[in-house]
Motif scaffolding. Structure first.
Motif, short mmCIF file in Angstrom:
data_model
loop_
_atom_site.label_atom_id
_atom_site.label_comp_id
_atom_site.label_asym_id
_atom_site.label_seq_id
_atom_site.Cartn_x
_atom_site.Cartn_y
_atom_site.Cartn_z
N THR A 57 39.74 17.74 -16.26
CA THR A 57 39.07 16.47 -16.56
C THR A 57 38.27 16.65 -17.84
N ASP A 58 37.92 15.56 -18.44
CA ASP A 58 36.99 15.61 -19.57
C ASP A 58 35.59 15.94 -19.04
N ALA A 59 34.83 16.65 -19.85
CA ALA A 59 33.46 17.03 -19.50
C ALA A 59 33.37 17.62 -18.10
N PRO A 60 34.11 18.70 -17.84
CA PRO A 60 34.08 19.30 -16.50
C PRO A 60 32.69 19.81 -16.14
N GLN A 61 32.47 19.94 -14.84
CA GLN A 61 31.19 20.42 -14.34
C GLN A 61 31.36 21.74 -13.60
N LEU A 62 30.32 22.57 -13.67
CA LEU A 62 30.25 23.82 -12.94
C LEU A 62 29.06 23.75 -11.98
N TRP A 63 29.19 24.38 -10.83
CA TRP A 63 28.09 24.37 -9.88
C TRP A 63 28.01 25.69 -9.14
N LEU A 64 26.83 25.98 -8.62
CA LEU A 64 26.59 27.19 -7.85
C LEU A 64 26.02 26.81 -6.49
N PRO A 65 26.46 27.47 -5.42
CA PRO A 65 25.89 27.18 -4.10
C PRO A 65 24.37 27.36 -4.08
N ALA A 66 23.72 26.60 -3.22
CA ALA A 66 22.28 26.73 -3.02
C ALA A 66 21.97 27.60 -1.81
N TRP A 67 22.98 27.83 -0.95
CA TRP A 67 22.80 28.69 0.22
C TRP A 67 24.11 29.37 0.54
N ILE A 68 24.04 30.38 1.38
CA ILE A 68 25.22 31.15 1.74
C ILE A 68 25.47 30.97 3.24
N PRO A 69 26.71 30.74 3.65
CA PRO A 69 26.99 30.56 5.08
C PRO A 69 26.47 31.73 5.91
N GLY A 70 25.84 31.39 7.02
CA GLY A 70 25.26 32.39 7.90
C GLY A 70 23.77 32.58 7.73
N SER A 71 23.21 32.00 6.66
CA SER A 71 21.77 32.10 6.40
C SER A 71 21.28 30.72 6.00
N TYR A 72 20.55 30.09 6.91
CA TYR A 72 20.32 28.65 6.81
C TYR A 72 18.98 28.32 6.16
N LEU A 73 18.95 28.57 4.85
CA LEU A 73 17.81 28.23 4.02
C LEU A 73 18.33 27.99 2.62
N MET A 74 17.75 27.00 1.93
CA MET A 74 18.15 26.74 0.55
C MET A 74 17.61 27.88 -0.32
N ARG A 75 18.50 28.77 -0.71
CA ARG A 75 18.10 29.98 -1.45
C ARG A 75 17.97 29.72 -2.94
N GLU A 76 18.60 28.66 -3.42
CA GLU A 76 18.52 28.29 -4.84
C GLU A 76 18.97 29.44 -5.74
N PHE A 77 20.20 29.89 -5.54
CA PHE A 77 20.73 31.00 -6.31
C PHE A 77 20.77 30.71 -7.81
N ALA A 78 20.82 29.45 -8.17
CA ALA A 78 20.91 29.09 -9.59
C ALA A 78 19.67 29.51 -10.37
N ARG A 79 18.59 29.79 -9.70
CA ARG A 79 17.37 30.19 -10.41
C ARG A 79 17.54 31.53 -11.12
N ASN A 80 18.56 32.31 -10.75
CA ASN A 80 18.78 33.61 -11.37
C ASN A 80 19.74 33.55 -12.55
N ILE A 81 20.20 32.35 -12.90
CA ILE A 81 21.09 32.18 -14.05
C ILE A 81 20.27 31.67 -15.23
N THR A 82 20.46 32.30 -16.38
CA THR A 82 19.80 31.80 -17.59
C THR A 82 20.73 30.79 -18.26
N ALA A 83 20.72 30.70 -19.56
CA ALA A 83 21.52 29.68 -20.25
C ALA A 83 23.02 29.90 -20.04
N VAL A 84 23.75 28.81 -19.94
CA VAL A 84 25.21 28.83 -19.81
C VAL A 84 25.81 28.31 -21.11
N HIS A 85 26.70 29.11 -21.73
CA HIS A 85 27.38 28.72 -22.96
C HIS A 85 28.88 28.66 -22.74
N TYR A 86 29.57 27.94 -23.59
CA TYR A 86 31.03 27.87 -23.44
C TYR A 86 31.69 27.67 -24.79
#
Length: 681
Positions: A57-86
């Motif tokens: 598609t045009d202008a594709p999107q990328l996403w990261l899970p906020a939690w992992i199956p088996g552990s029921y809390l919003m872990r916000e894994f994206a907080r460990n990613i810095t800038a994304v370039h392409y």
């Protein structure tokens, strides 16, 4: 050279074992999505990720899970990613680098990319969380869950994926090359430096001569994220178990971290446990299985995956070289963890709550059924230790008594049902505070005891023909009939299946009182009916262990209050969590001073700091045992039923008056404790 565990045949391989013709053949098949994880900056706990894909598609999107199956809390894994370039690959000009724009907390948009273009994305991930839920990178180990590392390409989550893990020689330099292994539930390939990895478009992703590369493949993004990996110096053993058709299922056990474990004893015990599960359930939802364990100082936890589990344990919980025949309490805890996560392959990964069947990992998935999955598992995990013969009956009853004691010591059980506890997991269980024990109950703890009561009720209502294990097996049989070999269940489904083994009206009454309600569990009566006597320890009282209703920690500044029980004498006197008691009856406060006044029949002056303000209250400890001052919330009675602080469980071999009755009592507890044998083919 570095060894690699090939999970398809469960034998370590090295670069000299690689058939390059097979690699060239597989390389000609182009993967739609490719990830390259480079651990060059392991000293800084950073992973450099390169993601290459063709935009649909045009202008594709990328996403990261906020939690992992088996552990029921919003872990916000994206907080460990810095800038994304392409970059966008164009045949007619030099690739230009763009900065991805975030559209929400865990989504990035590549606005310059158009459908049909090859896009190369680069970003770094900070990995320094020792838990089994995220990723941890340093000079000792390279560990990760792809939920923390791999950005998903929106609308291409079902595309096939190739992964390369690039390990620099600097990481391997000070290690025993024969003990450096890759542990992962996915089939893996170790590639020679500079060797073929993917099609010609991705040659920039190949390892150079100073790197070791491991290749993984997954059918989809959602499959990929169910396979954690670890590269480290590891000890390993292999074993097999057999299903009911006498087919062999290879298992591997990896142990990293500093330890002095008795690997032979560990292999013997884990093999017995796993085989007992197969004896009960008949077959498995996997063709092979991998235990991944890291030995640490005091960390503890586990996370289930479809054909593997990731565990972290205090090294003292591992068996030592003079481990007694009946495992120590510490070792029993580790075996219980192995048992718990292993069973989850059937009972969470295969049979699961309906909301978890096609789950969106960017949002919470609320369900009142976590007590079914974690509670059943928390009951069955220890039960299977004794069913397998790894521990004896007395040891199991001690483990069960610990669950019962935790339940009785949690006053919040009268306020929150186990179904409510399940539903509120996202906001309560993993976010405990000083009021947690007063206001709620763990669906692990109470769920295990509800499972116990349901098991014993099924035995009672079916005259010994059925039990909880039949319920689980019936759901698993349904899952195997589906094309994807999985099933999502609801509360209504619980009634349908349980109604096959006991009268439906009896289940609905049980559910109303003990699952959706907060009525006290009939633990003692049900155990007694099955030949188990519960004894109250009159010396280990609440006054002794929780004087004044306080749980404190000794600090140089004084006694820091961690928790104040509701309706306790401390609460009524005005003491609160986080207060620091400095003096009791004019003497410096410590645990001994507090204990010495636990039953005082006079007013006691208590000086403490709240924040930076000095305060004083008068405490009347004797009020703690005055029944006129205590009522269970919601009870119509003028006095509360006082539940024991600590109990123990014993086989009632000699409580009957005649030999015939003795035999009947023994048969009763044997029917419960040894009943798993009925499922063995």
């Amino acid at each position: 050279m570095t060894s690699l565990a090939n999970t398809s045949n469960k034998q370590p391989i090295s670069t000299s074992d690689i058939n390059t013709s097979d690699i060239n053949k597989s390389a000609s098949i182009r993967a739609d999505i490719h990830y390259r994880f480079d651990f060059e900056r392991f000293f800084e706990h950073l992973v450099d990720v390169t993601l290459t894909f063709t935009a649909t598609t045009d202008a594709p999107q990328l996403w990261l899970p906020a939690w992992i199956p088996g552990s029921y809390l919003m872990r916000e894994f994206a907080r460990n990613i810095t800038a994304v370039h392409y970059q966008i690959t164009n045949d007619d000009k030099q690739p230009e680098t763009y900065r991805a724009q975030k559209t929400d907390k865990n989504t990035w948009q590549l606005s310059q990319a158009q459908a049909g273009q090859t896009v190369t994305v680069t970003y770094e991930v900070y990995c320094y969380d020792l838990s089994v839920r995220t990723a941890y990178i340093d000079q000792q180990r390279l560990y990760g869950n792809f939920t923390s590392l791999a950005l998903a390409v929106n609308d291409q989550e079902r595309s096939p994926i190739k992964v390369s893990l690039i390990v620099p020689d600097a990481f391997l330099a000070d290690k025993d090359e024969h003990r450096v292994l890759l542990a992962c539930g996915l089939n893996a390939t170790q590639l020679p430096p500079g060797g073929p990895l993917c099609d010609v478009q991705h040659k920039d992703l190949l390892p150079d001569d100073t790197q070791t590369s491991y290749g993984l493949e997954a059918d989809s993004y959602h499959e990929l994220i169910d396979y954690p990996f670890e590269i480290a110096e590891q000890d390993r053993f292999d074993f097999i178990v057999h299903d009911d058709k006498h087919q062999t299922l290879p298992h591997s056990f990896y142990l990293s971290g500093k330890h002095n474990a008795n690997m032979g004893r560990l292999q013997q015990d884990v093999t017995q446990i796993c085989q007992t599960y197969l004896n009960w359930l008949g077959d498995a939802p996997f063709a092979d299985y991998t235990f991944m364990t890291f030995a640490s100082g005091q960390d503890y936890g586990g996370l289930e995956h479809i054909n593997s589990t990731s565990l972290i344990t205090p090294r003292r919980d591992l068996p030592n070289h003079d481990e007694p025949q009946v495992p120590s309490a510490d070792y029993q805890r580790f075996l219980g963890l192995c048992s718990h996560e292993y069973f989850h392959s059937w009972w969470v990964k295969t049979v699961r709550p309906d909301v978890m069947l096609a789950v969106d990992l960017r949002r919470e998935a609320f369900t009142p059924l976590l007590w079914v999955f974690e509670g059943f598992t928390s009951y069955i995990d220890d039960f299977m230790l004794q069913a397998s013969g790894v521990i004896d009956e007395a040891s199991y009853l001690k483990l069960l008594a610990e669950q019962i004691n935790r339940y009785y010591q949690t006053s919040g059980r009268v306020h929150q049902s186990v179904a409510e506890s399940s539903f509120d997991a996202w906001i309560k269980l993993y976010r405990s505070d000083e009021n947690t024990g007063n206001a709620g109950i763990s669906y692990y703890n109470k769920g295990a005891l509800v499972a116990l009561c349901l098991d014993l009720t099924l035995l009672q209502k079916s005259a010994g023909r059925y039990r909880l294990f039949d319920v689980v097996k019936a759901f698993y049989a349904q899952a195997k009939q589906n094309d994807n070999k999985r099933i999502g269940i609801s509360s209504a489904d619980m009634g349908v299946i349980i109604g096959q083994f006991m009268p439906l009206a009896d289940w609905e009454d049980f559910e109303s009182r003990y699952v959706n309600g907060v009525e006290e569990l009939p633990i003692e009566a049900l155990l007694a009916a099955n030949g188990i006597k519960m004894r109250t320890n009159t010396k280990e009282t609440a006054d002794k262990h929780v004087p004044w209703g306080l749980r404190c920690t000794e600090t140089p500044a004084g006694l820091k209050i961690n928790r104040v029980q509701r309706d306790s004498v401390a609460a009524k006197a005005g003491l609160s969590a986080h207060d620091v008691i400095i003096a009791i009856d004019g003497i410096k406060a410590d645990n001994k001073q507090l204990a010495s006044f636990s039953n005082a029949e006079r007013d006691v002056d208590c000086y403490f700091f709240r924040r930076d303000e000095l305060m004083c209250v008068s405490v009347r400890p004797k009020a703690a045992i005055d029944p006129q001052d205590h009522n269970i919330a919601g009870s119509d009675a003028s006095t509360e039923t006082v539940f024991p602080h600590k109990v123990s469980l014993h086989l009632s071999k000699s409580v009957a008056s005649s030999e015939g009755d003795d035999d009947q009592v023994q048969a009763s507890w044997q029917s419960w404790l040894n009943g798993i044998e009925r499922y063995q083919v």
